[in-house]
Design an enzyme around this catalytic site. Sequence first.
Site, PDB file in Angstrom:
ATOM      1  N   SER A 287       6.734  43.994  17.459  1.00 44.45           N
ATOM      2  CA  SER A 287       5.860  42.321  17.623  1.00 44.45           C
ATOM      3  C   SER A 287       5.228  42.419  16.096  1.00 44.45           C
ATOM      4  CB  SER A 287       5.072  42.715  18.861  1.00 44.45           C
ATOM      5  OG  SER A 287       4.440  41.143  18.755  1.00 44.45           O
TER       6      SER A 287
ATOM      7  N   ASP B 106       9.786  39.381  22.894  1.00 38.39           N
ATOM      8  CA  ASP B 106       8.890  40.285  22.150  1.00 38.39           C
ATOM      9  C   ASP B 106       9.147  41.700  22.536  1.00 38.39           C
ATOM     10  OD1 ASP B 106       6.290  41.796  21.385  1.00 38.39           O
ATOM     11  OD2 ASP B 106       5.502  39.751  20.712  1.00 38.39           O
TER      12      ASP B 106
END
Length: 293
Positions: free
Chosen positions: A55, A197
């Site tokens: 991320s 993510d």
Amino acid sequence: MLSARWEGTVTFALVLCGGGVAGVAWELGVLRGIADVDEPLAARLLAADTVIGTSAGSTVAAQITGDTPLAALYDRQLAPSSSELDIELDLTELASRLGTAVGGARDAADRRRRIGALALATDTVSEATRRAVIAGRLDSDLWPVRDLRILAVDAATGELVVFTRDCGVGLVDAVTASCAVPGVWPPATIGGRRYVDGGVRSASNADLARGAQAVLVLTPSPPGQPGAWGDLGAELSCLAPARTNVVFADEESIDAFGANPLSVATRGPSARAGRIVGRAAAQTVGTFLNPKQ
């Protein structure tokens, strides 16, 4: 000024965790603060044998393994303009949506699939708009000649995917996938698959550093905070007999992140807070990497 003499051939992995726009700024700030105290040490961190990014950490990992100097990357966080999109985010509401989505999940993989389904069903900005934001963070779509690992999750299967320079995917697309916060940003389409993510599995994915002899983790979260996804302590335990060390966020850093870590306004305060943490952590990190010094 601390100095370090690197002895032997220790295999070193640097793990950079998720944390939104604030997390990107904070992690760059930590590295900049370490460089303030000990430039050779900072250079060793940037030259890690393996860099793992999830991320926000995927952005930082891609940035520091590129050609732009750390000082310039840090200064960008203080600039009044950026490629970032400002977005209103209610973390409590998002957590509630995610919690509802995973209710009744049979196991971790099922939980990730349910989150993927939520992400696919959420109305967001276009994929092209989001990708442009990530492209603005990076100076190149080319992978470095390094062991750089970018983590994402297949939205349909819940499977963890490790993007590397040999996977045939551009660096911008890999980072876009890793930063596709479910329920906020659109899943990234790569080769006909949709990805969300990497933090859906773990904010750190530190267990991907297996085989390294020393593992340093930078996480924009306080020590002892239970992770919504993943267990950093358990991940580090499975790396034994590797030596591990974690640089956590302090109270001032948490204050800098505010209620919305995706806000553009967090960049400057988070970078400055991270720099202070980095300066304070430099000696400990130096001893960790070179215990015989």
